[in-house]
Design a protein around this motif. Sequence first.
Motif, mmCIF file in Angstrom:
data_model
loop_
_atom_site.group_PDB
_atom_site.id
_atom_site.type_symbol
_atom_site.label_atom_id
_atom_site.label_comp_id
_atom_site.label_asym_id
_atom_site.label_seq_id
_atom_site.Cartn_x
_atom_site.Cartn_y
_atom_site.Cartn_z
ATOM 1 N N GLN A 7 34.622 -21.273 24.017
ATOM 2 C CA GLN A 7 34.773 -20.588 22.732
ATOM 3 C C GLN A 7 36.254 -20.385 22.413
ATOM 4 O O GLN A 7 36.690 -20.567 21.290
ATOM 5 C CB GLN A 7 34.060 -19.247 22.771
ATOM 6 C CG GLN A 7 32.546 -19.387 22.856
ATOM 7 C CD GLN A 7 31.901 -18.024 22.802
ATOM 8 O OE1 GLN A 7 31.665 -17.482 21.716
ATOM 9 N NE2 GLN A 7 31.624 -17.471 23.950
ATOM 10 N N ALA A 8 37.012 -19.983 23.422
ATOM 11 C CA ALA A 8 38.453 -19.781 23.255
ATOM 12 C C ALA A 8 39.174 -21.122 23.375
ATOM 13 O O ALA A 8 38.674 -22.057 24.002
ATOM 14 C CB ALA A 8 38.969 -18.813 24.310
ATOM 15 N N THR A 9 40.350 -21.207 22.768
ATOM 16 C CA THR A 9 41.209 -22.371 22.968
ATOM 17 C C THR A 9 41.956 -22.195 24.286
ATOM 18 O O THR A 9 42.469 -21.106 24.573
ATOM 19 C CB THR A 9 42.232 -22.503 21.822
ATOM 20 O OG1 THR A 9 41.517 -22.639 20.595
ATOM 21 C CG2 THR A 9 43.137 -23.714 22.017
ATOM 22 N N VAL A 10 42.009 -23.230 25.087
ATOM 23 C CA VAL A 10 42.719 -23.180 26.361
ATOM 24 C C VAL A 10 44.128 -23.722 26.147
ATOM 25 O O VAL A 10 44.309 -24.801 25.580
ATOM 26 C CB VAL A 10 41.985 -24.003 27.439
ATOM 27 C CG1 VAL A 10 42.806 -24.057 28.728
ATOM 28 C CG2 VAL A 10 40.600 -23.410 27.711
ATOM 29 N N LEU A 11 45.123 -22.942 26.576
ATOM 30 C CA LEU A 11 46.517 -23.398 26.518
ATOM 31 C C LEU A 11 46.993 -23.674 27.939
ATOM 32 O O LEU A 11 47.051 -22.770 28.771
ATOM 33 C CB LEU A 11 47.416 -22.369 25.851
ATOM 34 C CG LEU A 11 48.905 -22.776 25.777
ATOM 35 C CD1 LEU A 11 49.103 -24.036 24.917
ATOM 36 C CD2 LEU A 11 49.763 -21.635 25.253
ATOM 37 N N LEU A 189 33.992 -13.693 28.969
ATOM 38 C CA LEU A 189 34.375 -12.302 28.720
ATOM 39 C C LEU A 189 34.155 -11.899 27.268
ATOM 40 O O LEU A 189 33.728 -10.811 26.988
ATOM 41 C CB LEU A 189 35.835 -12.075 29.106
ATOM 42 C CG LEU A 189 36.172 -12.188 30.594
ATOM 43 C CD1 LEU A 189 37.665 -12.017 30.806
ATOM 44 C CD2 LEU A 189 35.396 -11.163 31.405
ATOM 45 N N GLU A 190 34.424 -12.825 26.340
ATOM 46 C CA GLU A 190 34.260 -12.512 24.915
ATOM 47 C C GLU A 190 32.787 -12.263 24.594
ATOM 48 O O GLU A 190 32.464 -11.353 23.859
ATOM 49 C CB GLU A 190 34.797 -13.658 24.057
ATOM 50 C CG GLU A 190 34.732 -13.321 22.592
ATOM 51 C CD GLU A 190 35.220 -14.442 21.709
ATOM 52 O OE1 GLU A 190 35.992 -14.149 20.787
ATOM 53 O OE2 GLU A 190 34.821 -15.597 21.926
ATOM 54 N N ILE A 191 31.911 -13.042 25.205
ATOM 55 C CA ILE A 191 30.476 -12.889 24.960
ATOM 56 C C ILE A 191 30.041 -11.489 25.385
ATOM 57 O O ILE A 191 29.334 -10.792 24.677
ATOM 58 C CB ILE A 191 29.660 -13.955 25.737
ATOM 59 C CG1 ILE A 191 30.058 -15.352 25.260
ATOM 60 C CG2 ILE A 191 28.175 -13.730 25.580
ATOM 61 C CD1 ILE A 191 29.552 -16.468 26.138
#
Length: 195
Positions: A7-11, A189-191
């Motif tokens: 879901q998040a963009t990985v940098l 974690l966001e979920i």
Amino acid sequence: MEKIFTQATVLIIPGLRDHVAAHWQTLLESKLVKVRAVPPAETDKLNCANRVARIEAELKKIEGPVILVAHSAGVLMTVHWAALHQHDIQGALLVTPPDLAESWPENYPSPEILRSEGWSPLPTQKLPFPSIVVASTNDHLAQYQAVEAMAETWGGQLVNAGAVGHLNPAAGFGDWPQAEQLILQLDALEIEQVS
């Protein structure tokens, strides 16, 4: 190749050697769907402020939550970045950070050079986002206890990866599947926060 959806963009934040073809970060980047990487430094490669500015510039291009995936000196860059900037960071995977107080092999920069380039002292505050800090029991750039102390300072969850050297191609990595699991753990974690 099976793609990894987050879901998040990985940098991806590489260390001083930047992008190495056989490195687990480079291989991981090719598998992730939502991913960016901090580009190699063209000038002032050893300058910490220059490296931190490159992280900030890349983060400004990303909308929404981000998971930072840093290795080696990239972890130190991340900690310096977090002391100066803010962004929607969901979590960070911080892998085998080097110990600036350790005597490194001669093919690495000396503590004096690193100090003159702004790497030390390393910020000592708790990170403002969840982190997983991965330590090796036989890393020539940091004793396990030193990384354990860093994880505690940063408020991170410590993961003992075993005797994996510096977790780089010279130590036999290559592909490192555990990174994928740890990134998905941070992505979840966001979920948990939303539900």
